[in-house]
Design a protein around this motif. Structure first.
Motif, PDB file in Angstrom:
ATOM      1  N   VAL A 168      -3.414  41.417  20.379  1.00 50.92           N
ATOM      2  CA  VAL A 168      -2.275  40.648  19.988  1.00 50.92           C
ATOM      3  C   VAL A 168      -1.929  39.722  21.205  1.00 50.92           C
ATOM      4  N   GLU A 169      -1.894  38.467  20.867  1.00 47.51           N
ATOM      5  CA  GLU A 169      -1.817  37.525  22.172  1.00 47.51           C
ATOM      6  C   GLU A 169      -0.045  37.593  22.432  1.00 47.51           C
ATOM      7  N   ALA A 220       7.627  35.782  25.534  1.00 47.86           N
ATOM      8  CA  ALA A 220       8.376  36.632  26.280  1.00 47.86           C
ATOM      9  C   ALA A 220       9.448  35.881  26.886  1.00 47.86           C
ATOM     10  N   ALA A 221       9.627  34.766  26.995  1.00 45.63           N
ATOM     11  CA  ALA A 221      10.778  34.013  27.509  1.00 45.63           C
ATOM     12  C   ALA A 221      11.808  33.865  26.315  1.00 45.63           C
ATOM     13  N   GLN A 272       3.458  42.211  20.306  1.00 47.63           N
ATOM     14  CA  GLN A 272       2.778  43.731  20.141  1.00 47.63           C
ATOM     15  C   GLN A 272       3.663  44.498  19.206  1.00 47.63           C
ATOM     16  N   LEU A 273       5.086  44.584  19.438  1.00 47.99           N
ATOM     17  CA  LEU A 273       5.983  45.220  18.770  1.00 47.99           C
ATOM     18  C   LEU A 273       6.203  45.026  17.207  1.00 47.99           C
ATOM     19  N   GLU A 274       6.228  43.455  17.117  1.00 50.07           N
ATOM     20  CA  GLU A 274       6.264  42.781  15.895  1.00 50.07           C
ATOM     21  C   GLU A 274       4.965  43.136  15.273  1.00 50.07           C
ATOM     22  N   ARG A 275       3.815  43.018  15.751  1.00 45.97           N
ATOM     23  CA  ARG A 275       2.788  43.427  14.925  1.00 45.97           C
ATOM     24  C   ARG A 275       2.722  45.046  14.364  1.00 45.97           C
TER      25      ARG A 275
END
Length: 89
Positions: A29-30, A36-37, A43-46
């Motif tokens: 996951v990119e 982040a900003a 990562q959590l969304e995926r």
């Protein structure tokens, strides 16, 4: 003082493992500073997306609640007061 490890580990395939390499991710996951900003965590969304897809494909089986256990039913006292907790006596 300089130290070096005295033990080494090897994989189940019989190859020497290298320290500080880690485990390759199952799904890449990119994660950019822009996301982040924005307060996002790709990562959590995926991960949530994968779990919801898995739950949709394999829904949880609903189990009906059984009738009350007659041993757990407490009769009210004759004067209307709650019955004492039999487990304490």
């Amino acid at each position: 003082m300089l130290t070096s490890p005295r033990l080494a580990i090897f994989s189940p395939e019989g190859e020497w493992e290298v320290e500080n390499v880690g485990v390759a991710p199952d799904i890449e996951v990119e994660f950019t500073t822009k996301l982040a900003a924005q307060g996002r965590d790709p990562q959590l969304e995926r991960a949530v997306e994968l779990v919801l897809t898995a739950l949709e494909a394999n829904p949880q089986r609903r189990v009906p609640r059984p009738a009350p256990d007659p041993r757990a039913v407490r009769e009210p006292a004759a004067n209307g007061a709650p019955a004492p907790d039999a487990a304490r006596y």
